[in-house]
Design an enzyme around this catalytic site. Structure first.
Site, PDB file in Angstrom:
ATOM      1  N   TYR A 512       0.803  -1.220   0.000  1.00  0.00           N
ATOM      2  CA  TYR A 512       0.000   0.000   0.000  1.00  0.00           C
ATOM      3  C   TYR A 512       0.838   1.273   0.000  1.00  0.00           C
ATOM      4  O   TYR A 512       0.299   2.369   0.129  1.00  0.00           O
ATOM      5  CB  TYR A 512      -0.964   0.000   1.193  1.00  0.00           C
ATOM      6  CG  TYR A 512      -2.052  -1.029   1.028  1.00  0.00           C
ATOM      7  CD1 TYR A 512      -3.140  -0.768   0.203  1.00  0.00           C
ATOM      8  CD2 TYR A 512      -1.968  -2.275   1.643  1.00  0.00           C
ATOM      9  CE1 TYR A 512      -4.121  -1.722   0.011  1.00  0.00           C
ATOM     10  CE2 TYR A 512      -2.949  -3.229   1.449  1.00  0.00           C
ATOM     11  CZ  TYR A 512      -4.023  -2.944   0.641  1.00  0.00           C
ATOM     12  OH  TYR A 512      -4.997  -3.876   0.438  1.00  0.00           O
TER      13      TYR A 512
ATOM     14  N   PRO B  66      -8.660  -8.169  -6.389  1.00  0.00           N
ATOM     15  CA  PRO B  66      -7.207  -8.243  -6.275  1.00  0.00           C
ATOM     16  C   PRO B  66      -6.614  -6.893  -6.663  1.00  0.00           C
ATOM     17  O   PRO B  66      -7.113  -6.258  -7.588  1.00  0.00           O
ATOM     18  CB  PRO B  66      -6.822  -9.318  -7.308  1.00  0.00           C
ATOM     19  CG  PRO B  66      -8.088  -9.993  -7.681  1.00  0.00           C
ATOM     20  CD  PRO B  66      -9.185  -9.018  -7.461  1.00  0.00           C
ATOM     21  N   HIS B  67      -5.611  -6.453  -5.915  1.00  0.00           N
ATOM     22  CA  HIS B  67      -5.017  -5.155  -6.245  1.00  0.00           C
ATOM     23  C   HIS B  67      -3.559  -5.141  -5.847  1.00  0.00           C
ATOM     24  O   HIS B  67      -3.151  -5.873  -4.944  1.00  0.00           O
ATOM     25  CB  HIS B  67      -5.775  -4.031  -5.545  1.00  0.00           C
ATOM     26  CG  HIS B  67      -5.893  -4.213  -4.063  1.00  0.00           C
ATOM     27  ND1 HIS B  67      -6.898  -4.965  -3.484  1.00  0.00           N
ATOM     28  CD2 HIS B  67      -5.132  -3.774  -3.037  1.00  0.00           C
ATOM     29  CE1 HIS B  67      -6.762  -4.958  -2.177  1.00  0.00           C
ATOM     30  NE2 HIS B  67      -5.680  -4.254  -1.872  1.00  0.00           N
ATOM     31  N   ALA B  68      -2.776  -4.331  -6.541  1.00  0.00           N
ATOM     32  CA  ALA B  68      -1.354  -4.229  -6.214  1.00  0.00           C
ATOM     33  C   ALA B  68      -0.797  -2.950  -6.803  1.00  0.00           C
ATOM     34  O   ALA B  68      -1.396  -2.342  -7.683  1.00  0.00           O
ATOM     35  CB  ALA B  68      -0.598  -5.429  -6.768  1.00  0.00           C
TER      36      ALA B  68
END
Lengths: 568, 156
Positions: A512, B66-68
């Site tokens: 993040y 989903p994330h990045a």
């Protein structure tokens, strides 16, 4: 003979009316205990039925009996694991807190009623303790689920602070009647009350728990034996000069925390007994009071009540909790507000009458007025306050019904019954459910018929499913059957995404783009959040960090296992 | 930065073969690397799977996001996959997942990252939207629905 029949008629119908009226409480939001009290007053000498009841010693005996049963049930229901977060603050509140509250109220009462200092302090001591039953019937009746730190503290406080108030009241009564010697004698009295109460309560409770678990009895007898043993502990402690109320609470605690199938027979019965005690106690107290006399002291007693609610309790909570324990401000305020007074002050107010203190009816009427005001003001606003001060944690789905199978004596399998309410489960074949490996769908009911569930069976909304599993499967099962509305609520509270407590902080920072200080590099998320929250974390604790709300969403023992990310 | 601008029609995929969580993420990585040459499929895959290791992005109700972050992408990238059959995604509620919304953002765009994630979550949290997306019978229909919902969300 007729008198006995009349007793049955009046007593029975009053009880029945009280129970029926409890429905009113949930519909109109009137505190339940107030309804019981009101019914008692209505039936009383200046009410509709005109029942004359002035027998203080009988009320005294009933008060003891009912309080003992209520405290026993309170102990049975208190889980020892909540002691992790709640014990120390609760103990501080139950001892110093009661002391401070009583002292402040005492001084104010002395001033308002123009009493001597000892008389004033007696008023303070009488209204010094909070009422477990009042707090908890109020909370669970409204479906308010407090965060564990606040819930456990209030629960343990209300279970343990009665002995202190009783001790102070007894001491002051003896001081007024002139039965007490010097300070050494007072100190000895104090030590014996608490020391003997502690030892006999824990010891007797431990033995009772072992006995109950070991014995093989008819199901109905377990609860009666638990009650009998509890009463014996109460009696033994009191005879030896200890605090029976403390002892019976501790005995309940020991019995309730000894797992085994006997608990399933004991708990429901004691729940009923506690209700019976509540209703009986409040009816009797309502009968005992003379409303016109109450009216005479209404104004000054009201002032005492306001002083208790707005000055004494908040100050006591602030002094005993805030400097020593990691409570947030809003939690501290909530605890300060939930100082509900219930039956204990009214029962304690009978002590001066029995002890023969001069002007004893004043204490009784003042205590009565204070309890009425407290139930009205604090009780009536409880739900609102919990929402406003954000001490609530949403509850997800729980099984509609659950019950032990009674096959293994320990760590038994249970039957959980769920309804399919989650739209997303519609038309999903059973084999695709992420079912905990130890659990099994044993039956599926649809349109009043039982289907034999197979892997290919597709679920439909409104299906009722019976699952055999262990209590440790509950978390995943509850998640699985969570309805849409509940899930939405939970998501709004805990956030959309969930991270594992064991995730490394540096990986999270990487994902993040967050900056960590050097010391935080090697921490897991669980350690990091625990550090930020400070003290003992509980579900619902949140930390603002890098524009994200990090919310503790699940714990096991004292460890954080899941953390939610609430985005803005 | 709105979702609409980062989700062009060709990245809304219909009837994607499922198999497993890993296979789906692999599929998307290969697809996106072909779609945007500056991206390396292996790199995208390892970033997405790395994020999954911290806790599943299956947010429940059969949806996964989903994330990045990726150093090689110059602007945020979104992709939507409707799977041919639901797969196990370790989702929070255990439900099998068939709607997958992928987000890739450049490394410096941290605030955008969070706000985009929030937008996607809001859209996918709506039961009606999910039901309609599931019922969509073609890529065209899916695209129209999704665009409409995204617009609805941006204007409200």
């Amino acid at each position: 003979m007729d008198a006995i029949y009349m007793f049955f008629l009046v007593g029975g119908s009053l009880m029945a009316l009280s129970i029926l009226a409890s429905r009113l409480s949930s519909m109109m939001g009137v505190p339940l205990l107030l309804i019981f009290l009101g019914l008692g007053m209505l039936a009383g000498e200046e009410g509709v039925l005109g029942v004359v009841f002035d027998d203080y010693s009988m009320a005294f005996a009933i008060g003891h009996l009912a309080l003992a049963m209520i405290l026993l049930d309170g102990g049975l229901r208190t889980r020892l694991k909540t002691f992790r977060v709640g014990f120390k603050p609760a103990l501080s509140l139950a001892t110093f807190g009661v002391f401070i509250t009583s002292a402040i109220v005492g001084v104010i009462a002395m001033w308002i009623f123009d009493l001597t200092i000892v008389q004033g302090l007696l008023v303070g001591a009488i209204v010094g303790s909070t009422d477990a039953a009042a707090v908890f019937s109020m909370l669970s009746g409204r479906g308010v689920n407090l965060n564990e730190r606040v819930g456990a503290t209030l629960e343990i406080e209300s279970g343990t602070n009665d002995p202190m108030a009783i001790f102070l009241t007894l001491m002051l009564v003896e001081l007024l009647v002139g039965d007490i010697g010097g300070p050494t004698e007072t100190l000895l009295f104090f030590i014996s009350q608490f020391g003997i109460g502690l030892i006999v309560g824990l010891g007797g409770g431990w033995l009772s728990a072992k006995l109950l678990r070991w014995l093989d009895l008819a199901p109905g007898l377990y609860a009666m034996l638990a009650l009998a043993l509890g009463f014996s502990v109460f009696g033994l402690t009191s005879v030896l000069g200890g605090s029976g109320f403390l002892a019976i609470y501790l005995a309940g605690l020991m019995i309730g925390n000894q797992p085994g199938r006997h608990l399933n027979f004991i708990l429901p019965v004691h729940d009923g007994l506690a209700w019976l005690s509540q209703i009986g106690l409040f009816l009797v107290l309502g009968l005992l009071v003379t409303p016109s006399e109450l009216w005479d002291v209404a104004l000054p007693a009201g002032l005492v009540a306001l002083a208790l609610i707005f000055i004494a309790r908040p100050l006591a909570v602030l002094i005993t909790i805030k400097p020593f324990f990691k409570f947030r401000w809003r939690e501290t305020f909530f605890i300060a507000w939930v100082g509900l007074r219930g039956a204990v002050p009214i029962v304690l107010a009978i002590f001066p009458v029995i002890g023969g203190v001069e002007n004893a009816s004043l204490y009784f009427n003042v205590a009565f007025a204070v309890v009425l005001m407290s139930l009205l003001i604090q009780g009536g606003s409880l739900t609102l306050m919990a929402k406003w001060l954000k001490v609530e944690v949403p509850v997800g789905t729980v099984p509609n019904r659950r019950g032990p199978l009674g096959i293994l004596p320990e760590n038994d399998f249970e039957l959980f019954v769920y309804g399919v309410e989650n739209q997303d489960l519609e038309d999903v074949p059973i084999r695709l459910l992420r079912f905990p490996s130890g659990a099994l769908i044993s039956a599926l009911f649809r349109n009043h018929t039982m289907l034999h569930p197979k892997g290919s069976t597709r679920l439909k909304l409104g299906d009722v499913i019976c699952v055999i599993g262990r209590s440790e499967d509950l978390y995943s099962l509850n998640r699985l059957f969570n309805g849409d509305a509940k899930l939405k609520q939970e998501r709004a509270f805990f956030g959309t995404f969930t991270l594992d407590g064991s995730a490394q902080m540096q990986d999270i920072a990487q994902a993040y783009g967050l900056t960590l200080s050097p010391g935080e590099q090697n921490m897991t998320l669980a350690e990091f959040i625990a550090l930020r929250v400070g003290g003992h974390p509980v579900v619902g604790d949140d930390v603002d960090w890098h524009g994200i709300h990090w919310v503790v969403s699940d714990m096991e023992g004292g460890k954080i296992t899941r953390v939610g990310l609430r985005l803005y | 930065m709105t979702l609409e601008t980062i989700l062009p029609p060709e990245r809304v995929l219909f009837d994607v073969p499922g198999g497993s969580k890993k296979r789906v993420l692999e599929f998307f990585s290969t697809f996106i690397a072909q779609n945007i040459p500056s991206l390396d499929s292996q790199e995208v895959f390892s970033r997405l799977i790395g994020r999954e290791r911290l806790g599943s992005t299956g947010i429940g109700n059969g949806v996964a996001i989903p994330h990045a972050r990726s150093p090689h992408c110059s602007a945020p990238i979104a992709g939507f996959l409707k799977l041919a059959e639901a797969i196990d995604f370790d989702a929070i509620d255990g439900d099998p997942v068939d709607l997958v919304f992928v987000l890739l953002v450049p490394e410096e765009a941290d605030d955008t990252h969070l706000s985009l994630l929030g937008q996607v979550a809001t859209i996918m949290n709506d039961a009606d939207t999910r039901q309609k997306l599931r019922k969509a019978g073609s890529q065209r229909e899916l695209l129209e629905l999704l665009t409409a919902k995204i617009r609805e969300q941006t204007t409200s």
